[in-house]
Design a protein around this motif. Structure first.
Motif, PDB file in Angstrom:
ATOM      1  N   GLN A 161     -12.142  11.020  10.482  1.00  0.00           N
ATOM      2  CA  GLN A 161     -10.983  11.152   9.602  1.00  0.00           C
ATOM      3  C   GLN A 161      -9.818  10.290  10.089  1.00  0.00           C
ATOM      4  N   ALA A 178     -16.488   1.285  10.777  1.00  0.00           N
ATOM      5  CA  ALA A 178     -15.813   1.900   9.629  1.00  0.00           C
ATOM      6  C   ALA A 178     -16.379   3.294   9.360  1.00  0.00           C
ATOM      7  N   GLU A 179     -17.691   3.434   9.474  1.00  0.00           N
ATOM      8  CA  GLU A 179     -18.322   4.742   9.264  1.00  0.00           C
ATOM      9  C   GLU A 179     -17.877   5.737  10.340  1.00  0.00           C
ATOM     10  N   GLU A 218      -9.700   6.891   8.975  1.00  0.00           N
ATOM     11  CA  GLU A 218      -9.993   5.665   8.236  1.00  0.00           C
ATOM     12  C   GLU A 218      -8.753   4.957   7.718  1.00  0.00           C
ATOM     13  N   LYS A 219      -7.581   5.581   7.810  1.00  0.00           N
ATOM     14  CA  LYS A 219      -6.371   4.932   7.299  1.00  0.00           C
ATOM     15  C   LYS A 219      -5.828   3.926   8.311  1.00  0.00           C
ATOM     16  N   THR A 272     -14.281  -3.945  15.126  1.00  0.00           N
ATOM     17  CA  THR A 272     -13.006  -3.499  14.565  1.00  0.00           C
ATOM     18  C   THR A 272     -12.166  -4.657  14.045  1.00  0.00           C
ATOM     19  N   LEU A 294     -11.401  -4.869  10.333  1.00  0.00           N
ATOM     20  CA  LEU A 294     -10.867  -3.674   9.678  1.00  0.00           C
ATOM     21  C   LEU A 294      -9.337  -3.772   9.686  1.00  0.00           C
ATOM     22  N   LEU A 302     -15.057   5.743  12.093  1.00  0.00           N
ATOM     23  CA  LEU A 302     -13.661   6.137  11.861  1.00  0.00           C
ATOM     24  C   LEU A 302     -13.537   7.092  10.676  1.00  0.00           C
ATOM     25  N   LYS A 303     -14.371   6.884   9.664  1.00  0.00           N
ATOM     26  CA  LYS A 303     -14.342   7.777   8.508  1.00  0.00           C
ATOM     27  C   LYS A 303     -14.793   9.185   8.892  1.00  0.00           C
TER      28      LYS A 303
END
Length: 207
Positions: free
Chosen positions: A147, A140-141, A149-150, A167, A170, A143-144
């Motif tokens: 950019q 998650a970090e 994260e959606k 994953t 998520l 992907l954030k």
């Protein structure tokens, strides 16, 4: 050749990477993409629904009343569709919803989808994707920082257990391999995250 930025797992630009014009700068054919999406969604349908017609419903063999003289409409059995417990008109039966698409159209749709995503700036190429532990928090970090994260589609050249496990929990991310990519998943994602190895494999397989 088309180019796009190359990122590391921290989300920082570390250079540029060349992309094959045959795949990432191809003519966009919306009709081909639409057909492939329809084919994919149709293939998800089980087609197991089934109801009984008046000839299959149990009972109703005896004529319910005489033909003439009652003042009522003429009926035979009481299993016609207008009666309670009667059969179904045009009853649905098990069927196959698969929609055949030839190989040329599939390749055209794939290239169109990839070109569409590149033109929209929604393809993120990463030098590598490696996690210390197969933990959701780490993925998650990552992907954030990228950019994405959606709604992200993470494309891998082959099965990597740590990425898959990290994953899995998520809801906004999905993992796909180069040989299982489909147009629906590509268009449905907000961002495509692929490694350099996956990019090269895509070019080799679909060029």
């Amino acid at each position: 050749m088309a180019k796009t930025a190359l990122y590391n797992m921290e989300g920082k630009t570390i250079g540029e990477v060349e992309l094959s014009d045959e795949i990432f700068a191809a003519p966009i054919n919306e009709a081909a993409m639409h057909l492939m999406v329809r084919s994919y969604l149709a293939a998800q349908r089980q087609g197991t629904q089934s109801s009984l017609t008046r000839g299959e419903v149990r009972g109703g063999g005896r004529k319910i009343y005489r033909q003439k003289g009652t003042g009522n409409a003429r009926h035979h059995g009481n299993r016609a569709p207008q009666f309670k417990h009667g059969g179904v008109v045009f009853a649905p039966k098990p069927r196959d919803y698969d929609l055949a698409v030839n190989k040329k159209v599939r390749r055209l749709a794939f290239k169109s989808a990839m070109t569409t995503k590149l033109n929209a700036g929604e393809i993120i190429v990463v030098d590598k994707l490696e996690l210390k532990d197969a933990k959701t928090k780490l993925m998650a970090e990552t992907l954030k920082k990228l950019q994405a994260e959606k709604k992200a589609l993470v494309i891998l050249p082959e099965r990597e257990e740590s990425i898959i496990r990290a994953t899995a929990n998520l809801p906004q991310a999905k993992v796909s391999y180069v040989n299982t990519l489909n147009v629906y998943d590509i268009l449905n994602a907000d961002k495509l995250v692929m490694t350099v190895a996956a990019k090269e494999s895509v070019e080799e397989v679909y060029a």
